[in-house]
Design an enzyme around this catalytic site. Structure first.
Site, PDB file in Angstrom:
ATOM      1  N   GLU A 280       0.831  -1.206   0.000  1.00 39.01           N
ATOM      2  CA  GLU A 280       0.000   0.000   0.000  1.00 39.01           C
ATOM      3  C   GLU A 280       0.865   1.256   0.000  1.00 39.01           C
ATOM      4  OE1 GLU A 280      -3.464   0.487  -0.216  1.00 39.01           O
ATOM      5  OE2 GLU A 280      -3.208  -1.574  -0.910  1.00 39.01           O
ATOM      6  N   TRP A 283       1.511   1.729  -3.458  1.00 41.50           N
ATOM      7  CA  TRP A 283       0.430   2.399  -4.195  1.00 41.50           C
ATOM      8  C   TRP A 283       0.552   3.915  -4.079  1.00 41.50           C
ATOM      9  CZ3 TRP A 283      -2.919   1.465  -7.874  1.00 41.50           C
ATOM     10  CH2 TRP A 283      -3.315   0.152  -8.140  1.00 41.50           C
ATOM     11  N   TRP A 311     -21.590  12.087 -18.911  1.00 39.66           N
ATOM     12  CA  TRP A 311     -21.880  12.436 -17.524  1.00 39.66           C
ATOM     13  C   TRP A 311     -23.172  13.241 -17.432  1.00 39.66           C
ATOM     14  CZ3 TRP A 311     -18.839   9.541 -14.820  1.00 39.66           C
ATOM     15  CH2 TRP A 311     -17.507   9.341 -15.187  1.00 39.66           C
ATOM     16  N   ASN A 349     -10.852   3.740   3.734  1.00 32.82           N
ATOM     17  CA  ASN A 349     -10.513   3.545   2.326  1.00 32.82           C
ATOM     18  C   ASN A 349     -11.510   2.661   1.586  1.00 32.82           C
ATOM     19  OD1 ASN A 349      -8.562   3.985   0.101  1.00 32.82           O
ATOM     20  ND2 ASN A 349      -8.381   1.761   0.201  1.00 32.82           N
ATOM     21  N   TRP A 367     -16.345  12.182 -12.146  1.00 32.74           N
ATOM     22  CA  TRP A 367     -15.441  11.893 -11.012  1.00 32.74           C
ATOM     23  C   TRP A 367     -14.763  13.143 -10.480  1.00 32.74           C
ATOM     24  CZ3 TRP A 367     -10.315  13.186 -11.543  1.00 32.74           C
ATOM     25  CH2 TRP A 367      -9.807  13.323 -12.835  1.00 32.74           C
ATOM     26  N   TRP A 390      -9.586   8.524  -7.535  1.00 36.54           N
ATOM     27  CA  TRP A 390     -10.857   8.777  -8.226  1.00 36.54           C
ATOM     28  C   TRP A 390     -10.842   8.229  -9.642  1.00 36.54           C
ATOM     29  CZ3 TRP A 390     -15.636   9.899  -6.891  1.00 36.54           C
ATOM     30  CH2 TRP A 390     -15.860  10.351  -5.594  1.00 36.54           C
TER      31      TRP A 390
END
Length: 485
Positions: A280, A283, A311, A349, A367, A390
């Site tokens: 992580e 990440w 959208w 998360n 988003w 996102w």
């Protein structure tokens, strides 16, 4: 002795601060923080981040014996002026990776060079520099797993945290005739309305507070991190993200605290929870890597096919956005997450993925609208992680979840909040519902709702979206762009 200016930015700590360590070797240190009011809109701090910054600066100033110099304005003008007034021949800072920051810092280096002043930048924020991790053909990675396993772990290990010796400060009598020296309070970072009361319960904003959270996590939770990180009602994560963003702790300190606690990287990776936690941290590195190599990702789709995605932006979608922002969608796990965000400046998360999927896919809202709301409300709002997260949820990013992977918030709630503890914490009006209905109160028989003291539409809203119908609508919308060039 020669005076060395240290420009603090997103490295508000004493320990393992390469810029400060380098300056200590030169001479007396002039510690400076500049609130840059020239940053572009997308980089301008939101309310929750400003709250965290206020207390982080107070902590740093205390650690620096109240010697931190505070200014507000354009660093491109302030840094050269400070050097001239204080006769500094050396300036040190730790690198930032936002596109606007890279451009700004390059201009400052050029200016200082023209003044015969040495400007030295260091890596104080990442385990691996993004420019040093490339594929064999010299191009950047776009997929996380090969980036982490082949690009990072096969390199030399991250640098070990550096010792920062006792700092000798420059004379406090230095005057800056062309600049207004401020106090932290003068920056007016704290909110004018008291929406931040819960923040104080959750966050000890200090370098010691960061170390305490890390130590507690290693001794109590990291071995079970792979499973408990998905359960929002338990303390299964490190909660270090805001400290890492503002630099009250470095990723190097975090990495080696974990690795050393388990007797080396190989031994650490063998323990599943520990290995997952280190990945992580990888990440986080990948998010910064993408921002560095593809610096448009904060505002533009990484996958250009999504540039024509249909959208929704009508009156109904604007009402839906407001309901989502305020935690009044009628979907309990979504509302709990959005209320947690507003009350604490943080969101678990797993729940971030659930609320993001609901906004983008069930409501078909761009988003970027969600990214902006998170940016304002999160104490850990971070350009790289926020944008990458996102776009991952939206399916438009590098190594993203496919768009057709649509989280069902009911199933997610029933899987990761089985007893409804998380929902009951942030949606207390649902507390008397049986667990069977806590994630779908609209399915509860009228007598059950009455016994729980709930009238849907009054005590708790009806769902603003039919999950099945909006899922189909999202898939149809995606089908319309799949063949786009």
């Amino acid at each position: 002795m020669t005076q060395a200016l240290v420009w603090f930015r997103q490295d508000l700590r004493i320990k393992d601060n390469p810029a400060l360590a380098n300056a200590n070797q030169i001479g007396n240190v002039l510690p400076v923080y500049i609130f840059d009011d020239t940053v572009p809109e997308e980089g301008s701090m939101g309310g929750a981040s400003r709250w965290f910054l206020h207390h982080a600066l107070e902590s740093l100033n205390k650690a620096l014996d109240n010697k931190l110099l505070i200014f507000k304005g354009d660093p491109k003008e302030i840094i050269p002026s400070l050097c001239k007034s204080a006769q500094c021949q050396h300036v040190f800072w730790n690198r930032m990776y936002e596109p606007w920051a890279i451009s700004r810092d390059s201009i400052i280096k050029t200016t200082l060079k023209s003044m015969d002043i040495n400007a030295t930048s260091s890596n104080g924020s990442l385990l691996w520099e993004p420019m040093s991790v490339l594929k064999k053909d010299g191009t950047p990675y776009k997929v996380y797993t090969p980036f982490y396993k082949n690009g990072c772990l096969k390199q030399a290990p991250p640098r070990y945290p550096v010792n920062t010796h006792h700092t000798k400060f420059a004379e406090s009598s230095v005057e800056f005739p062309d600049l207004a020296r401020l106090t932290i309070s003068d920056l007016q970072l704290l909110p004018k309305i008291k929406w931040d009361e819960k923040f104080y319960e959750m966050w000890d904003v200090s370098e010691n507070g960061a170390q305490d959270k890390l130590a507690h996590f290693i001794t109590s939770s990291i071995d079970n991190y792979d499973e408990q990180r998905n359960i929002p009602s338990v303390e299964g994560t490190s909660l270090l993200s805001p400290y890492l963003h503002f630099g009250l702790i470095s990723p190097n300190q975090t990495w080696y605290a974990v690795v050393d606690a388990f007797e080396g990287i190989d031994s650490a990776k063998e323990r599943k929870g520990v290995g997952v936690y280190l990945s992580e941290l990888g990440w986080r590195e990948f998010s910064y890597y993408l921002l560095f190599h593809f610096n448009h990702i904060q505002r533009e789709n990484f996958n250009s096919k999504f540039n024509i995605f249909p959208w929704k932006n009508d009156t109904q979608s604007k009402q839906d956005l407001t309901a989502w922002q305020t935690g009044n969608t009628g979907i309990p796990i979504v509302d709990a997450g959005m209320r947690e965000l507003y009350k604490t400046g943080y969101m678990h998360n797993r729940v971030r993925m659930i609320v993001g999927s609901f906004l983008v896919k069930n409501l078909l809202i761009d988003w970027r609208r969600g990214e902006r709301w998170f940016w304002d409300c999160l104490v850990d709002a971070d350009t790289a992680s926020n944008a990458a997260g996102w776009q991952w949820v939206a399916g438009s990013g590098a190594d993203a979840a496919p768009f057709f992977r649509i989280f069902n918030p009911i199933l997610q709630g029933e899987k990761f909040d089985k007893q409804g503890e998380y929902v009951k914490t942030y949606c207390p009006e649902l507390s008397n519902l049986p667990n069977k209905y806590i994630h779908k109160p609209w399915d509860a028989p009228p007598i059950i709702l009455a016994e729980a003291g709930i009238t849907l539409g009054e005590d708790y809203p009806h769902p603003i979206a039919d999950l099945s119908a909006t899922r189909k609508r999202a898939l149809d919308a995606y089908s319309s762009i799949k063949k786009a060039v």
